[in-house]
Every structure is written in C-alpha cells, then in structure tokens.
Design a protein around this motif. Sequence first.
Motif, mmCIF file in Angstrom:
data_model
loop_
_atom_site.group_PDB
_atom_site.id
_atom_site.type_symbol
_atom_site.label_atom_id
_atom_site.label_comp_id
_atom_site.label_asym_id
_atom_site.label_seq_id
_atom_site.Cartn_x
_atom_site.Cartn_y
_atom_site.Cartn_z
ATOM 1 N N THR A 204 0.774 -1.111 -0.047
ATOM 2 C CA THR A 204 -0.134 -0.061 -0.170
ATOM 3 C C THR A 204 0.813 1.373 -0.039
ATOM 4 O O THR A 204 0.692 2.350 -0.732
ATOM 5 C CB THR A 204 -0.982 0.015 1.488
ATOM 6 O OG1 THR A 204 -1.794 -1.227 1.255
ATOM 7 C CG2 THR A 204 -1.889 1.458 1.007
ATOM 8 N N ALA A 208 1.123 3.893 -3.009
ATOM 9 C CA ALA A 208 1.000 5.412 -2.955
ATOM 10 C C ALA A 208 2.115 6.252 -3.266
ATOM 11 O O ALA A 208 1.516 7.445 -3.458
ATOM 12 C CB ALA A 208 0.612 5.522 -1.200
ATOM 13 N N GLU A 214 -7.219 6.664 -6.268
ATOM 14 C CA GLU A 214 -8.413 6.569 -5.431
ATOM 15 C C GLU A 214 -8.362 5.340 -4.587
ATOM 16 O O GLU A 214 -7.602 4.348 -4.894
ATOM 17 C CB GLU A 214 -9.811 6.224 -6.283
ATOM 18 C CG GLU A 214 -9.847 7.711 -7.190
ATOM 19 C CD GLU A 214 -11.107 7.521 -7.808
ATOM 20 O OE1 GLU A 214 -11.813 6.500 -7.855
ATOM 21 O OE2 GLU A 214 -11.589 8.313 -8.802
ATOM 22 N N ALA A 215 -8.962 5.339 -3.442
ATOM 23 C CA ALA A 215 -8.819 4.243 -2.478
ATOM 24 C C ALA A 215 -9.330 3.013 -3.251
ATOM 25 O O ALA A 215 -8.539 2.017 -2.999
ATOM 26 C CB ALA A 215 -9.765 4.532 -1.297
ATOM 27 N N GLY A 219 -6.679 -0.280 -3.426
ATOM 28 C CA GLY A 219 -7.101 -1.711 -3.009
ATOM 29 C C GLY A 219 -6.986 -2.794 -4.054
ATOM 30 O O GLY A 219 -6.400 -3.823 -3.771
#
Length: 911
Positions: A204, A208, A214-215, A219
């Motif tokens: 993660t 990033a 976007e989340a 994911g």
Amino acid sequence: MNGLLVGRGAELERLVRVLESAVAGTAGVALVGGDAGIGKTRLVTELAGRARELGFHVLAGQCAELGDTLPYLPLADALRGAEPAVREAVAAHPMLGQLLPGVETAPSSGLTQQRLFGSLLGLLADLQPVLFVIEDLHWADRSSRDLLVFLSRMVQTEQVCVVGTYRTDDLHRRHPLRPVLAELKRLPTVTSIDLGPLDTGEMTDYVATMGEIEAGELGEIVARADGNPFYAEELYAALAEGDSLPDGLASLLMSRVEVLSEPGQRVLRAAAVAGRRVEDDLLREVSGLPLDAFEEAVREIVSRGLLRVTGHGYTFRHALLQEAVYTDLLPGERTRLHAAFARLLTSPAELAHHHLAGHDLAGALAASVQAGRLAERLGAPAEAHNHYDQALSLWERVDDAASLAGASRVRLAFRSAVMAADSGDKHRAVTQLRALPQTSEVSERLAYYLIELDDQDRAIEAAERAVATATGQADLARALATHARTLTWSPRHTEGERLARRALDTARAAGARDAEVGALLTLTIHAEARGDLARAHDLLGVALTESTGDLALDLRARFHHARIHFEEGALHHAAAAADEGVQLAFESGLKWSTYGTDLRFLRFLIYYVSGDWDQAEAVAASFGARVGTSPEAVLSSFALFLEVGRGLPAVESRLEWLRPFWSDTLASYISRGLAAEHALWKGDPAAALDHVRAVLDDLVPGEPGTLRVAALGLWALADLGITEGADELAERARFAVTHGTAGHGSRLGPEGQAWALRAEAEWHRVHGRLDPDLWRAVVTAFDFGFVYETARARWRLAEALLATGDRDGAQAEWELARDTAGKLRAVPLENALAEFARRARFAGGQADGGLTAREIEVLRLVAEGLTNREIAQRLFIAQKTVSVHVSNILGKLDASTRTQAAAAARQRGLL
C-alpha cells in the motif's frame, strides 16, 4: 522505477553490513534471490548508491538470455560501463582489456582463463574498495559462474564485495546455477538474501508513492499485485492510462503493448527478438522503418516506459516485458526477425544464436565455429567447447560443412575435446578423443589427460600409439616427451629416461621448444632421483634459457628449479628461483594456476624455513581458509605451519574447514600432521597420537613424509610416558630412510636426514634416554638453515644436557633457542622454554621480570609504537585483553608509561 525504496530496509541493512565488512578488510559475497519483478534490481541499485557514498568503485554487469553463447558477458558489461578511473586501471591488465569492444583478442598462449581470473583479481586489488554487481545469474554463462565461485573463494582480505542476483522462479531442478548456489551458501562470508513479496501494508505504501490514486483502485492494485512491486507498477500504469485490468501479468503487459501505434509495436517486437538490450542503429535496420518513423515510434515506446534509453541503445524496462512480447510473436515473424538480425550482426556468438533461431543451419554452423575460436582467445574454454559441439551437431545437416567451418570435422572435434579438458572436464575430453581416429596428435593429448587422471596404464598405451603413428618430427618429439612422462613413475622408468633423451634430440632437430623443455624436465626428475643434482641443475638451466610460448610449461620449469634448490637446503638459491617464478606468475595473471600456486606456497615454505616468519605470514594471508576443493585445502594447509608455530587463534577455524578434506592424502598429511603438533603444544598428546596414526594409515610405507609424522608420534608417546607403539613408529621412520619412495632409489635431502635423526632421538626419549650426542646431531642436521627446527632441537638438547649434569651447556643451548623463539614470535616454543627454565632454575631465567611469553610478545609490539588496537589486530586477540597485558607489563617492569616499559625491556635484553 519508483525512486523510494519501500519495505526492504532489513535486506538493505544486511547488504550494507557486507559492504562495511569489506571496508574493514573482510571481503564478502551476497546472493539476492527472488521471483521476477520482486525488486532485486531496485535493491542492488540502492546498495550501489550507498557504496559510492562509502567511496567504493562500482562495477555492474548483467547476464543475458543468450546464456552460454557469450562468455564473461557480465564482466564485459561491467567494464564497458565503468567510470573513467576503472577504464584507466583496466589498461594495466591487457587480458581484461580484450573483453572491451574494439579491442582485438590476442592469440591464446595457454591457461587463458586462469590469466583472466588473475587479471581481474589484480584489477580489484588496484581499485579497492570495489562493489561488483552481477545481475541475472540465472542466465549466466559457465565461465561467469566459474568466475563467481573463484571470487567467492579467493577474494578474502581485500576490500571487495561481490553481489549477485537471480530469479528463484527460473531455477528448475537441473538448472546449472543450483549447485553453484548450494556450494557458495555454505561459505560463512556469503550472505544469502531471499526477497519475498511485500506485505499488504508495504505494498500500500509503495503504490501510494506512485502518484494520486483513489482508495478503490489502490485496494484493487494491492490485491491483484500479490506483493510484487513490478506487477503493481504495471497495474498502476494501466489504470492511469484508463485501461481495464486483464487477468495475469503477461496479459497485462501485452495490453500495454497493444495500445502502441503499429510502427511502435513493430519496433518493440524487433527489440524483443534482439534480447533485453539492443543498439539504436541495429534496431532501426531490422525494423525496416524510415528514420523519421522509427524515431517517432521509439519516442512513443520510451514515453510509455516500455523501453529505456541506455548508452547508444535501448533496454526493456523489465525482462518480463521482453519475454511477454517475444512469446507473443508468430512463428514465422520470429524466424524472419532472427534472420534479419543475423544479416546485420558481427558478434559470432549472437550470429549463431539468431541463425539457429532463424533456421539457417549453415549460418549457425559457421558462426558457432567462429564463436568457439573467439571464446578460446578470451579464455572461456567451456563456452568454446559448447560452440564447437553445437557446430558438430549440425555437421551432417549442412552441405559442405568443412568449408563453412574452415576445418575438418575431426579437427573441430579435437579442439572441442581440448577445450573440454581446459575447462576442467578431462573425462569428457577423454571420451571425445577416444571417438576420433587415433592420430599421433590425438593419442598424445589422450595420454596427457589420462596421466593427469592417474590412469597410468591407459596413458602409457595411448602414448605408445602416439609415438608409433607420428608422421612429422615435431609430432614425434611431443609424443616421445609425453610417453617419457607417463613412464617416469612406473616400473619402466629407465625406459622412460631413454625416451626422454630421444625426445630431446628429436625436439631440437624439429625446433619444437615445448617438447624440448618437456623432455628436459623429465630428465631433470631422473637426474634428481639418482642424486645427480649437478646434472639436474644443468638440465634446468637449459630449460630456462628461453620461453616456450607455453606459460604452464615455463612456470613448471621455474617451480622445479626452485624446488630442487630448496630440497637440497640451498635456501638462498631457492628463494631467488622462486621469486623469478612468482614474478612470472603475477605478470601473466597466473598466480592462481597450478604452478603459480605451487610457486607461491614454495616461496612461503622458504620464508618459513629460513626464519622470515613475518614475510611467511604475509604470503599465508592469501591461503584462504574458506576451502571448497581439495587443491584449495592443500594450499590452505600450508598456512598452518606458521599459525601453529606462532600459536595463532586462526588454527582452530582453519582446521574446521579442512576436516572434510582429510580423505585427500596430501591435505591430510599436511593439516593433520600440524593438527598433531598443535595438540602437543596444547598439552593433548593423546589427540596428537590419533592424528599421527590416521596420517600414517594413508601414507605408503617408505614415503619420506613418514619421517616427520613418526617423529611427532614419538614426541606424543614420550609426553604420555608410554612405550607401546614406539618401536613400530621408529621402524616406519627407519624404513623410509632405507627404502624411500621419493624417487627411484633417491637419497634424502638435508631436511629428510634431519627428521630421520629427530625421529631416532625421540625414540630414545620415549625409552627414557636423553642423549646429548643424538640431539646435538639433530641440531647440526637442521642447521642447514631451518631456523625454527634448529631452535626446537636445541630445546631438547638443553634438556638432555641438564639431565647429564651439564647446566652451563644446557643454559647456553636454552638461551640460543629462546632468542630464536623470541625473534620468530613462536609463542608455544617460548612458553615451553620458559617452563623448562623455571624447572631448571637457570641463572638469568627470570631476566624477563616474570613476564609470560604472551606478555613479552605484547611488549615487543608496544616497543614498536603500536597502539592497543593495532596490537589486538596483529595478535588476533581482543583489545581489552591487550589492555590487561599492558597493565601487567607496566607493573612487573615497575614502569609508569609504555615508553619506560620499552626502555626497561631493552636494558634487560628482552627485545
């Protein structure tokens, strides 16, 4: 590539520790394994940056998918891309320069691979500290794998760090890298790092860092990437371009390729056929595009991150991408592109690869032969053998193969066999040679390899055939010289000497200098065996007058010149001859060849015997303790002479490494014999006796080496106070004197005679008879220049004199022995002499102020001006221990400073 290293802090720290260890003088190797795309390259790139900050020169090379077709590719790649300072240093090592583009390879003069390896060691020593990174070892050629093993074992005290990366998912059960990794990972200085997937949190964080996301997409990438950073980057790039995410990495990679324009895809497909890297002009020619269209296509590919600009060409962003594009090609498309590259390439190895892939068998055969010849000149015999064998496998399928190869099938098969032997596979060479018509040349090489495989009967048979079938005088000379050599240690040795004389006459008439020197060396052995040393020296003098052009033969001649001087006790002449040979070995990059190594340990023995122990210790520093083969174990064993004599802590560690090689007779003779001596100094005569009996079980009765071992066994029995077995040991020693197998009825040299006397004197000591006359004879015998053994014999002579009541004579001998032991820093002997003086209550026996032998050793170094830290490094002890010794010294000498202590020591004659 993402600029921030995420989730690999622990692995990087382990690699940095290897670097720091190299700075401190302990060379190290790190092996980094992991699946494709897991981040191996990113990790070692970060390490290279740290290395540069620490002042390292960084060499980085990459193996290629072409495998064994391109020898030493990662080394050549590293040198080609090196900084100017490295390129300048390479100029001092011409063998390495031949790996660079535009440099003509010189004709092979024998032992080319050993010279290349030696040259690389020289370069690393010149440049240190050095970080040498080899990427993609799973594609490494045989010679590069050999080079990795060589560096791992031989670079030990230099400021050098070698790091290799490899794909674990590519290592199938029979992959040639597997046994190499298994061998290297057993070494304590090899750090093995397995890169696993990043965990969810690390992945993660990593995604990033790539940019805004976007989340939900974050994911999805983390879930799909399965911990693989490269896969995550590709997923991110696909999402950023608005693409959907297909299943599987290969589909994902191709989806990114398919968005390219048609010219872009055309160029990328051509690049994939070239391999991981391709030159700009070559790619343009194969693509068939006009210049403007080509440049626009390349600009598009680079902008999408599929290719990177490197030097004068391009590199795929990742090997997985190149593999995906190549796999997606249609069969006909692949064949045509390979053929296009083959028309434009000049490298024989690459030509052979592309011709074969393009189904041009005639072109593949011709290029394979050219590649084999080039590999020969570069010192890559394994690759040369493979290229020649590939050409031979195509022979029956190609018209006019002999014209294309520039040689007959038999001639090519002969060269293939010679290259197999040069790469260390003499069994393969013998098999290939036996399948050929048995000409004189073939039979001579067959005999030569068989004698090296200790198959004497078949070697003699082949040599006889070589002589019988010789057609020219030069061939006859070489056949006779080899035949004479096969008979030297056989019951037909007298016939062998006659053949050597005939070989000498024939060689001189034919102008075959190599055969002439070979015959001279065989005649030298026979003259030495008869005790005719004047004749032996005359023969060697002729052999050394001019070079043969065969470096192995020239080094062999210099080794025997030095050895014979040494064995007759002429240490000054032996040193000069050995120095000449060692210089030739270093200048030619052959210090690690068979005779280069023999010359160096002979030089070590000359230093050791003549009492120049500091020089001996310096030479022994290169006799690595981390051994993996019997030859390495033999070389390492020699260092024990010095380490046992000085009582150095390194003894125990070296013996642990040598223990698995005690099945090798020579390694066992040297190392177990010195293990016995070490045990005696440690007060464990029972263990010493076990070592002695094990060594004697391996030795043929009558071998001169029996004398030293038997003497040690008798010393052990005397210390145990038992007589059982003493007569048997004495008889073994006496048999060696009267029936020695050093040669055909040869006489013992000065050292052998001295050990015979020592064994006899020890036998009397076992039976309680301390005879001064016997020990005085031992002293006289060793006094030809063997400084240490003379001092040890004086110790026993002092004991014998004291036992007869001659205290003055005993003290005089003791003082001579103590003086020598002090100069040598022979701590075990110093301790034994100190204990003897205490028991004898000699006047002046406490002139040392009650200092122990170790304290006197520390005091000498204090007087030299060394700090506690420097003393600790010199004596291999803790700095805190040195501090305790110095405090004791100051107290015992009633001194308040180190300077006062040194002055007091000089006044008392301790220095």
